[in-house]
Scaffold this active site. Sequence first.
Site, mmCIF file in Angstrom:
data_model
loop_
_atom_site.group_PDB
_atom_site.id
_atom_site.type_symbol
_atom_site.label_atom_id
_atom_site.label_comp_id
_atom_site.label_asym_id
_atom_site.label_seq_id
_atom_site.Cartn_x
_atom_site.Cartn_y
_atom_site.Cartn_z
ATOM 1 N N VAL A 67 0.821 -1.219 0.000
ATOM 2 C CA VAL A 67 0.000 0.000 0.000
ATOM 3 C C VAL A 67 0.849 1.260 0.000
ATOM 4 O O VAL A 67 0.594 2.197 -0.755
ATOM 5 C CB VAL A 67 -0.957 0.004 1.216
ATOM 6 N N CYS A 68 1.865 1.303 0.854
ATOM 7 C CA CYS A 68 2.661 2.533 1.002
ATOM 8 C C CYS A 68 3.262 3.040 -0.311
ATOM 9 O O CYS A 68 3.217 4.246 -0.565
ATOM 10 C CB CYS A 68 3.760 2.326 2.042
ATOM 11 N N PRO A 69 3.832 2.176 -1.164
ATOM 12 C CA PRO A 69 4.436 2.714 -2.382
ATOM 13 C C PRO A 69 3.437 3.378 -3.318
ATOM 14 O O PRO A 69 3.746 4.391 -3.934
ATOM 15 C CB PRO A 69 5.085 1.487 -3.039
ATOM 16 N N GLU A 71 0.769 5.029 -2.572
ATOM 17 C CA GLU A 71 0.471 6.364 -2.039
ATOM 18 C C GLU A 71 1.629 7.329 -2.307
ATOM 19 O O GLU A 71 1.429 8.429 -2.832
ATOM 20 C CB GLU A 71 0.246 6.300 -0.532
ATOM 21 N N LEU A 72 2.827 6.911 -1.930
ATOM 22 C CA LEU A 72 3.975 7.802 -2.067
ATOM 23 C C LEU A 72 4.251 8.138 -3.527
ATOM 24 O O LEU A 72 4.635 9.266 -3.850
ATOM 25 C CB LEU A 72 5.216 7.170 -1.424
#
Length: 209
Positions: A67-69, A71-72
């Site tokens: 998920v984090c990548p 978004e970033l």
Amino acid sequence: MLKISEVCCEDEYDSMKNYEKTPVLMKRAPFWSGAAVQNAKLVNISMKDFINKYMVLIFYPYDFTIVCPSELIQFSDRFEEFQDLDSELIAVSTDSQYTHLAWTTTPRQNGGLGGMNIPILSDKNHRISKRYGVLDEELGVPHKAIFIIDNKQILRHVSTSDMAISRSVDEVLRVIKACQFVDKYGNVCPMRSPCDDDTCESKNTKDND
């Protein structure tokens, strides 16, 4: 215009108590500094590097996750929209700067971030996450959180969420525009998109009456 001497410093914050609680809105944002990756290079950055600009701190839990990548990458791909608002984005996690470097130099098709347009700050000692009240003590990682700090380094907006919930770039842009509308015109920002043509013209007309 804010001067560097007016920015809260490291020693001043270390002397404060209870800074593990979420910072208070409309007060000076907690000072931060540390090692980061920017343009695929290891650098040292601090709050003082962004004086007289809006800052968006994007806390996230882990490098090399699903998920984090996404978004970033979305924030990074739209960084020019933030720069148009005289705002800068800084991503923060408790991974080391070396892990950040490996993540940003790994191609996206292989699970990395690839080239990034925003700095990624390392909070390996957890100091920044504690100061902003977002550290999960059991896991040793920050919760997902967004902090919007204005050009006078006053904290204007805070949002935190479950690690599984994604965040909206459009919403962060909307909040910055709303803050800047209030900076310029005062009072309460309209519910509609801030400073659209009709709103600004209406406000200017009233101001000139």
